[in-house]
Scaffold this motif. Structure first.
Motif, mmCIF file in Angstrom:
data_model
loop_
_atom_site.group_PDB
_atom_site.id
_atom_site.type_symbol
_atom_site.label_atom_id
_atom_site.label_comp_id
_atom_site.label_asym_id
_atom_site.label_seq_id
_atom_site.Cartn_x
_atom_site.Cartn_y
_atom_site.Cartn_z
ATOM 1 N N PRO B 10 45.289 58.077 35.090
ATOM 2 C CA PRO B 10 44.229 57.844 34.104
ATOM 3 C C PRO B 10 44.748 56.123 33.923
ATOM 4 N N GLY B 11 45.873 55.982 33.627
ATOM 5 C CA GLY B 11 45.826 54.697 32.688
ATOM 6 C C GLY B 11 45.360 53.903 33.779
ATOM 7 N N ALA B 12 45.775 53.526 34.697
ATOM 8 C CA ALA B 12 45.873 52.422 35.440
ATOM 9 C C ALA B 12 43.986 52.347 36.388
ATOM 10 N N LEU B 13 42.909 53.357 36.161
ATOM 11 C CA LEU B 13 42.065 53.194 36.360
ATOM 12 C C LEU B 13 41.438 53.327 34.925
ATOM 13 N N TRP B 14 41.670 53.209 34.152
ATOM 14 C CA TRP B 14 40.464 52.767 32.681
ATOM 15 C C TRP B 14 41.243 51.038 32.309
ATOM 16 N N LEU B 40 43.517 58.478 25.231
ATOM 17 C CA LEU B 40 44.492 58.734 25.285
ATOM 18 C C LEU B 40 45.286 59.333 26.054
ATOM 19 N N ASP B 41 46.583 59.090 25.616
ATOM 20 C CA ASP B 41 47.177 59.216 26.767
ATOM 21 C C ASP B 41 48.212 60.517 27.469
ATOM 22 N N ARG B 48 39.736 61.056 27.971
ATOM 23 C CA ARG B 48 39.430 60.656 26.470
ATOM 24 C C ARG B 48 40.028 59.411 26.045
ATOM 25 N N LEU B 49 38.625 58.883 25.628
ATOM 26 C CA LEU B 49 39.055 57.129 24.742
ATOM 27 C C LEU B 49 38.438 56.981 23.462
ATOM 28 N N VAL B 84 34.131 60.538 24.236
ATOM 29 C CA VAL B 84 34.511 59.396 23.173
ATOM 30 C C VAL B 84 34.889 59.972 22.345
ATOM 31 N N ILE B 85 35.815 59.770 21.401
ATOM 32 C CA ILE B 85 36.617 60.156 20.080
ATOM 33 C C ILE B 85 36.676 59.233 19.160
#
Lengths: 232, 443
Positions: B10-14, B40-41, B48-49, B84-85
């Protein structure tokens, strides 16, 4: 999507998507006479202090602000950013908080009563919260609210000046290099004498020329530059 | 299906998503709305952003979430799992707030004390009155109202009095706030149906310090509430200290009964600092930063920037910041180079022609009236004011000023300056007009 651009690959054009817009960093900013301002933003910011980065349109204010945002965020600081030219920018002021608040283009609020008042209130709050503030703009001459004008006067002023020919030439080479486009003989001198001396305009022009050169699989030469500039 | 390749985490994709959005969204929008988002890691299939506040979340949901979902969907994620939260402030601020949130001394800023207030002719009366009130809160002048242009030290004195009172009486509850905050807290209390609590809070303090009461203008409900708070505090001999950017009777949009109460105690003006005070302020502020500036540099800044203390401080900070990295010696040439824009703005505003035009506009006259031979009071007084300002703000000689005002003698200019100075001692309206004109010309 607000502000979206159409996807060039879907229009059958060539490799624009291979070269995203220049990401604003300190490394790709040609400082020239503005080294002290760049160094201050790059490594000399004092927490809780206020800075006002001024200079004419296209002098690189937004570039440096975005680079500063990336640096501070990378250091783990809480950074919030508001581009005040966007419709929602002024409304955002009330919700901004953190170690640093970065405000691009304070001029966008000038003369707008409620927006000036919102910035004044926010500055008072940030002062109490010891939030560092970095603002950009051409100056505070257009600001009507005296209390706001006075608070802007308190900020440390970092002024960006026009680049000289040597720095402009360096910028042209750098942007061309980023786009992996070869420069023809004499084209740098040709462009230096014909383009405005602010880095924003120069970078945009070189990007345009580079894209054109790449799409035509040519060197960026004087004839090509002349043709594209005339077309523009 | 989601691949477990590191490049598809997810981190790399973000990060890839940001690169993609960078192409599609103007930079200012990207910096404002997208870059503050944090992923959100958390392991799993959910993306989740975290937005820093509701405002950003709503804007992202409305304008950008679709594109973000499209990106993740193209990489095997379920669209509905991308959300998104609000959160994001779980990180700790690296700096504590400057002002205290202790209930006993709420809103007070430690940096403002009587000891570090630079005294001069322009502020000695305000300083003395504030100290006297701080020594005997509720006993001498109540309310104490300090007025004068922005950036002259009113807020400094307000905080200094608060600190002094709190130190002298460990039981005293002191509350400092800006009038806008009073208004916004009252609106919130009305919304939440907690106005009684609001009233109790303000009426239970021993000293109430409110800054910039001119911002109450036109806010009738706030004035009403402030009026009652004011009465309650005064009746129980609790101290009130207020500041205003002009003589309070001149503020339009403030109810007569409130204006009248402002005048019950003592109203003191604080004037723009004179040259000597400006020099002292600059030297003190430089010394606070461990610097001793050459005298000619200090004189240059003090001579050219006359408006207020904030502008002096801003100029000094700019000089120090630039010198720090350029490695250049701070001397007159370097100061002129660095402060070129700031000094030019000040110089541009205070030409003889601009003084005449500004004064004529202010009194709704024509410049030609000021230059004419007419001696009716409605023209003579503004003319005297313009001559006074020309002498105070420019380096022209008296004969030059006389020449510029229709070829008058230098003794006429001298007489005009003395008249304005003498009248301002007793005429608060004229004093306020002078302060407003000074402000307009110098800031």
């Amino acid at each position: 999507m607000a502000g979206s651009r159409s996807d060039p690959t879907q229009r059958g054009q060539i490799p624009l998507a291979l070269h995203p817009p220049r990401r604003p960093t300190f490394e790709n900013f040609i400082a020239g006479p503005n080294q002290a301002a760049v160094d201050t933003l790059g490594s000399g910011l004092e927490s809780g202090s206020w800075y006002f980065l001024t200079g004419p349109q296209g002098s690189g204010r937004s570039h440096l602000l975005a680079a500063t945002q990336a640096r501070l965020t990378g250091e783990g600081q809480i950074v919030q950013f508001a581009a005040l030219v966007t419709a929602a920018g002024p409304a955002l002021l009330d919700s901004l908080t953190g170690d640093w608040v970065l405000l691009d283009d304070v001029d966008a609020l000038a003369g707008k009563g409620s927006a000036e008042q919102a910035l004044f209130n926010a500055l008072n709050r940030w002062r109490d919260e010891r939030t560092g503030v970095i603002m950009t703009g051409a100056g505070r001459a257009g600001i009507k609210l005296p209390d706001l004008r006075s608070r802007l006067g308190q900020a440390t002023r970092l002024t960006l000046h026009a680049l000289d020919e040597t720095d402009l030439a360096a910028l042209i080479r750098q942007v061309a290099c980023e786009h992996e486009v070869a420069l023809g003989r004499g084209v740098v001198d040709f462009l230096v004498t014909r383009l405005p001396r602010n880095p924003g305009t120069v970078a945009s022009a070189i990007q345009l020329l580079a894209v054109r050169a790449l799409s035509e699989r040519r060197t960026l030469s004087v004839p090509l530059a002349r043709k594209v500039l005339v077309d523009q | 299906m989601i691949s477990n390749q590191p490049g598809n985490s997810p981190g790399a994709l973000w990060q890839q998503c940001l690169d993609r959005l960078e192409r599609d969204i103007p930079l200012e929008e990207l910096n404002t709305w997208i870059r503050p988002l944090q992923l959100l890691d958390r392991p799993g299939e959910e993306i989740r952003l975290i937005a820093p506040n509701d405002f950003v979340r709503e804007q992202v949901r409305h304008s950008y979430l679709e594109a973000i979902r499209n990106f993740f969907a193209a990489h095997g994620f379920d669209r509905e799992q991308v959300s998104v939260i609000v959160g994001g402030q779980q990180q700790r601020r690296s700096q504590p707030p400057r002002v205290t949130d202790q209930p006993r001394t709420a809103g007070l800023d430690e940096q403002y004390q009587f000891e570090n207030f630079v005294l001069g002719k322009s502020n000695e009366l305000a300083f003395a009155a504030t100290r006297q009130v701080a020594h005997n809160p509720g006993m001498v002048y109540n309310p104490l109202l300090l007025y004068g242009s922005t950036g002259l030290g009113k807020t400094h004195l307000l905080h200094a009095a608060g600190h002094f009172i709190a130190r002298a009486n460990p039981e005293a509850r002191v509350l400092y706030l800006h009038s806008e905050k009073f208004v916004s807290e009252m609106i919130q209390a009305l919304r939440r149906d907690s106005i009684d609590e609001f009233k109790r809070r303000y009426r239970s303090v021993d000293t109430l310090l409110i800054d910039d009461i001119q911002f109450f203008a036109g806010k009738d409900r706030s004035q009403e509430e402030f009026f009652h708070t004011f009465n309650a505090l005064l009746e129980s001999r609790q101290q009130i200290i207020l500041t205003c950017d002009r003589y309070p009777k001149e503020v339009d949009g403030i109810e007569a009964r409130l204006r009248s109460r402002f005048g019950w105690g003592l109203t003191v003006a604080i004037e723009p600092p004179d040259f000597e005070t400006r020099v002292a302020i600059l030297m003190k502020k430089a010394a606070d930063r461990g610097l001793e500036l050459p005298e000619d540099v200090v004189f240059l800044i003090a001579k050219r920037i006359r408006s207020n203390v904030r502008d002096l401080e801003g100029a000094l900070n700019s000089l120090i910041a630039n010198a720090r990295f350029s490695g250049r010696e701070i001397n007159v040439d370097y100061t002129q180079e660095i402060l070129r824009d700031v000094l030019a703005v000040h110089d541009r505003l205070i030409t003889m022609e601009n003084i005449q035009k500004t004064v004529a506009d202010f009194y709704q006259l024509r410049v030609n009236d000021l230059l004419s031979r007419r001696r009716t009071r409605s023209i003579a007084r503004p003319r005297q004011m313009a001559m006074f300002l020309a002498k105070a703000l420019t380096e022209h000689s008296l004969p030059e000023i006389g020449d510029a005002f229709g070829g008058r003698d230098h003794t006429t200019v001298l007489h005009a300056c003395r008249t304005i100075e003498n009248l301002c001692e007793t005429d608060s309206r004229l004093r306020d007009e002078r302060a407003r004109l000074m402000r307009e010309l110098t800031s």
